[in-house]
Design a protein around this motif. Structure first.
Motif, mmCIF file in Angstrom:
data_model
loop_
_atom_site.group_PDB
_atom_site.id
_atom_site.type_symbol
_atom_site.label_atom_id
_atom_site.label_comp_id
_atom_site.label_asym_id
_atom_site.label_seq_id
_atom_site.Cartn_x
_atom_site.Cartn_y
_atom_site.Cartn_z
ATOM 1 N N GLY A 33 0.825 -1.208 0.000
ATOM 2 C CA GLY A 33 0.000 0.000 0.000
ATOM 3 C C GLY A 33 0.851 1.246 0.000
ATOM 4 N N GLU A 92 -9.019 2.524 3.980
ATOM 5 C CA GLU A 92 -9.186 1.808 2.717
ATOM 6 C C GLU A 92 -10.467 2.304 2.062
ATOM 7 O OE1 GLU A 92 -9.605 -2.781 1.049
ATOM 8 O OE2 GLU A 92 -8.702 -2.393 3.011
ATOM 9 N N ARG A 133 -7.309 -0.034 -2.629
ATOM 10 C CA ARG A 133 -6.607 1.243 -2.573
ATOM 11 C C ARG A 133 -7.076 2.018 -1.339
ATOM 12 N NH1 ARG A 133 -4.044 2.049 -7.758
ATOM 13 N NH2 ARG A 133 -3.213 -0.042 -8.046
#
Length: 287
Positions: free
Chosen positions: A135, A151, A160
């Motif tokens: 991430g 998130e 993402r």
């Protein structure tokens, strides 16, 4: 007695062989615990800054999976030595390695916060039962507080999110965001993501928003961000009047340093052989 002594020696040899075999298995499954080349002191890259620049911020998508050298990535960062660095497509293990290289090879010491949104062995390695985190990450020369990792409700083709911390840049406290939006050709997904991000940015009078937005400046899904902040390049505008330099190898501007409540002094962008995204950095006024 001699028989017992020989049996003991055989037992010791067997245990050593077993320990060696287990070490090999661990390395195969998990990977080495240290970077590929030793963390020995080496000369700084040509033109590198020897101390952290206290008013400089940087964003960089380090590219994954790219099998790039973490020593090389660290050397590129050390060349500019920002106070704060936002990394995207970052595996926890890679960031740990980059931070070690920055400290032991380049003398630059950073705190780190992670904004992992998925655990993926294909991208980040690790044992099958414990894959690596993937991430965002923020490295800061100053301590960070109030970490928030969000998130997005819809990540698109891959999870993402955004990571936010409060830290010090240019001698002043500021909220720093780091995000990576959905991949190209997912405009409606990115629009939902920027709505989530913009609502949080709006809560802060001063904010730095770093990231790979996977969208060109005049993309409709970025309108909410532009309404709150400006790009570090004053010539880059969300209209045909803007002159925005490409930040990727495929000649698109996807990477941004958005500033809310502050005006940049200067900025720069540099291609890297370790990623398909350029390093983008901005210097801000000192307090």
């Amino acid at each position: 007695m001699r028989a017992h002594s020989e049996e003991a020696m055989v037992f010791v040899r067997g245990m050593r062989l077993l320990a060696g075999a287990m070490t090999v298995v661990c390395i195969v499954l998990i990977g080495p615990s240290a970077p590929g080349d030793a963390l020995t002191a080496k000369p700084l890259p040509a033109g590198a800054v020897k101390e952290v620049v206290p008013n400089r911020v940087m964003t960089w998508n380090i590219c994954n999976p790219c099998k790039a050298s973490n020593a090389g990535r660290a050397a590129d960062i050390a060349r500019y030595a920002p106070q704060v660095i936002g990394l995207q497509e970052a595996c926890v293990r890679d960031v740990e390695s980059i931070r070690d290289y920055l400290k032991y090879r380049h003398g630059l010491v950073y705190h780190v916060e992670y904004g992992s949104v998925l655990r993926n062995r294909r991208r980040c390695g690790g044992a099958p039962w414990s894959p690596g985190g993937f991430g965002q990450a923020i490295l800061s020369a100053a301590p960070m507080t109030d970490r928030t990792n969000v998130e997005y409700p819809d990540g698109g083709s891959e999870d993402r999110g955004y990571l936010a911390v409060t830290t010090t840049v240019g001698g002043r406290s500021v909220r720093v965001f780091n995000t990576h939006l959905a991949q190209r050709r997912q405009e409606s997904v990115r629009a939902g993501q920027t709505r989530v991000l913009a609502a949080e940015i709006a809560r802060h009078g001063r904010a730095i928003v770093l990231g790979d937005f996977n969208a060109v400046p005049d993309a409709p899904e970025l309108a909410g961000i532009w309404a709150l902040a400006a790009d570090t390049d004053p010539r880059c505008l969300p209209s045909s009047l803007g002159v925005c330099k490409a930040s990727t190898d495929w000649e698109r501007k996807f990477d941004y340093v958005f500033l809310r409540g502050m005006t940049p002094l200067r900025h720069g962008m540099q291609p890297s052989s370790y990623s398909d995204h350029h390093l983008l950095h901005s210097d801000l006024p000192m307090a």
